[in-house]
Design an enzyme around this catalytic site. Sequence first.
Site, PDB file in Angstrom:
ATOM      1  N   GLU A   1      26.569  27.987  -0.660  1.00 25.61           N
ATOM      2  CA  GLU A   1      26.009  27.240  -1.795  1.00 25.61           C
ATOM      3  C   GLU A   1      26.680  25.889  -2.044  1.00 25.61           C
ATOM      4  O   GLU A   1      27.141  25.599  -3.153  1.00 25.61           O
ATOM      5  CB  GLU A   1      26.041  28.103  -3.061  1.00 25.61           C
ATOM      6  CG  GLU A   1      25.135  29.321  -2.939  1.00 25.61           C
ATOM      7  CD  GLU A   1      24.855  30.017  -4.269  1.00 25.61           C
ATOM      8  OE1 GLU A   1      25.408  29.619  -5.306  1.00 25.61           O
ATOM      9  OE2 GLU A   1      24.052  30.981  -4.260  1.00 25.61           O
TER      10      GLU A   1
ATOM     11  N   GLU B   1      21.927  36.543  -0.380  1.00 27.02           N
ATOM     12  CA  GLU B   1      22.138  37.012  -1.754  1.00 27.02           C
ATOM     13  C   GLU B   1      20.794  37.126  -2.443  1.00 27.02           C
ATOM     14  O   GLU B   1      19.897  36.315  -2.217  1.00 27.02           O
ATOM     15  CB  GLU B   1      23.027  36.050  -2.567  1.00 27.02           C
ATOM     16  CG  GLU B   1      24.467  36.051  -2.162  1.00 27.02           C
ATOM     17  CD  GLU B   1      25.330  35.104  -2.995  1.00 27.02           C
ATOM     18  OE1 GLU B   1      25.040  34.897  -4.185  1.00 27.02           O
ATOM     19  OE2 GLU B   1      26.274  34.550  -2.415  1.00 27.02           O
TER      20      GLU B   1
HETATM   21  C1  BGP Z   1      25.811  32.764  -6.342  1.00 27.65           C
HETATM   22  C2  BGP Z   1      27.176  32.822  -5.693  1.00 27.65           C
HETATM   23  C3  BGP Z   1      27.881  34.118  -5.775  1.00 27.65           C
HETATM   24  C4  BGP Z   1      27.525  34.982  -6.942  1.00 27.65           C
HETATM   25  C5  BGP Z   1      26.099  34.906  -7.398  1.00 27.65           C
HETATM   26  C6  BGP Z   1      25.817  35.489  -8.757  1.00 27.65           C
HETATM   27  O1  BGP Z   1      25.591  31.519  -6.880  1.00 27.65           O
HETATM   28  O2  BGP Z   1      27.101  32.475  -4.336  1.00 27.65           O
HETATM   29  O3  BGP Z   1      29.239  33.902  -5.582  1.00 27.65           O
HETATM   30  O4  BGP Z   1      28.484  35.206  -7.848  1.00 27.65           O
HETATM   31  O5  BGP Z   1      25.596  33.603  -7.410  1.00 27.65           O
HETATM   32  O6  BGP Z   1      26.153  34.563  -9.732  1.00 27.65           O
HETATM   33  P1  BGP Z   1      27.090  34.873 -10.942  1.00 27.65           P
HETATM   34  O7  BGP Z   1      28.350  35.433 -10.377  1.00 27.65           O
HETATM   35  O8  BGP Z   1      27.312  33.568 -11.610  1.00 27.65           O
HETATM   36  O9  BGP Z   1      26.370  35.855 -11.786  1.00 27.65           O
END
Ligand code: BGP
Length: 470
Positions: free
Chosen positions: A165, A369
């Site tokens: 990301e 993800e």
């Molecule tokens: C993405 C990231 C992750 C993860 C996920 C969920 O942006 O790559 O590291 O954490 O989002 O987001 P959050 O943890 O802010 O709920």
Amino acid sequence: MNYKTLKDFPEDFLWGASTSAYQVEGAWDEDGKGLSVQDVGKYPEGTTDFKVASDFYHHYKEDIKLFAEMGFKAFRFSVAWTRILPNGIGEINQKGIDFYNNVINELLSYGIEPIVTMYHFDLPYELEKKGGWSNRETIDAFENYSKVVFESFGDRVKYFLTINEQNMMILFGAILGTAGEDGEDPAKKLYQQNHHMLLAQAKAMKLCHDMCPSAKIGPAPNISSVYPATSKPEDILAASNFSSIRNWLYLDAAVYGRYNSVAWSYMEKKGCTPVIEDGDMEVLKAGKPDFIAFNYYSTMTVAENKEEDMNDKSKADQQRAFAEGGVFKAAESVGLPKTEFGWPIDPVGFRNTLREINERYDLPLIVTENGLGAYDKVEEGDIIDDEYRIDYLRKHIEQARLAITDGVKLFGYCPWSAIDLVSTHEGCTKRYGFVYVNRDEFDLKDLKRIKKKSFYWYKDVISSNGEKLE
Ligand code: BGP
């Protein structure tokens, strides 16, 4: 488009799930690990730090056994740069190499394919002190680190992801804890950092092909289709603006080695175009991905923004849009439900996004993800009834199959997250895992692993190769 018959998921489809080093490992200063920007960050009030996280560092065998029980074909995790190069550059920490060798070998012993992200939000603090990604030397440091990764693990790892990301680090670095100690940098600095990361990524992709001819490598941005709030041409233009700035800037550079023209014009408008040195564009062009990995949580909706001084990022994060004067502004999505944390839920948008990426780049795709953050409850008898998560994942897998029927070359699906871990900015009680980790924000309890209802459900999904979703 509706179909009478759907295509099957490919036979060797990589069903799995994801984590990242700093959000899951803990052992933040053990066995010679150096500090990363995540270890020195400020954490929002009421949320934990990353010192212990889910303590995967000490539980990896138990956790991987659970992944094997679910039938994972793949596990996507990241290597902590500071575990193997504590200062980002220089001396190698053998204990760090040993840890990832153990994880990789353990996965392979169960026939689980390791998918390795090289850098997931955790830049070495020693590099940050020297200017981080603003400093061109960080490009060389990343190239050197990539070399160590390929040398150490390239004999067994077939899939590498470069940078997780990058687009979110540039847009929301302050929220994600990647922007350095002074908070958000001015745009001029950010887009220079972006340029350096693109160069680092291109060099790593080239190096991977030179050093590990049997491995494949790709970028891993967060991609979301952007919808116009209405069918007004001005709103459609605003959506196109945001999509270029949020999505295509990053993928056009990774795949074609060039800057997206709308994103470039936006940078010109804001006076933040990066300095491009002689030879940079050749470097960008020389690094080619074999596939695109991407993270998808929801779509974004925006509208025309006529006012030049209407800028507002206060409520924005990875899945909540913002306002840029004269470019676009966040709008409400039409009829989409939201998670407890305010992210719209849009399974059809997943299919849209898959199709859009496929049409633009015509490369194999893997989802690294996708998932639902929620406050799970443990009921008596260690029952965690996360039907809402099952519902979210089921609907997204259905759309993935439709996208495959549309012709998208999807070869894997690794939702977030394999086990509970610490969210980027909303603490560890925002849970995503198939496996519950028994801890609270500030009470570490016993870190016991408990299978959620979704654990059993996902096991059936995998064993039926995506046929059994109920
Ligand atoms: C993405 C990231 C992750 C993860 C996920 C969920 O942006 O790559 O590291 O954490 O989002 O987001 P959050 O943890 O802010 O709920």
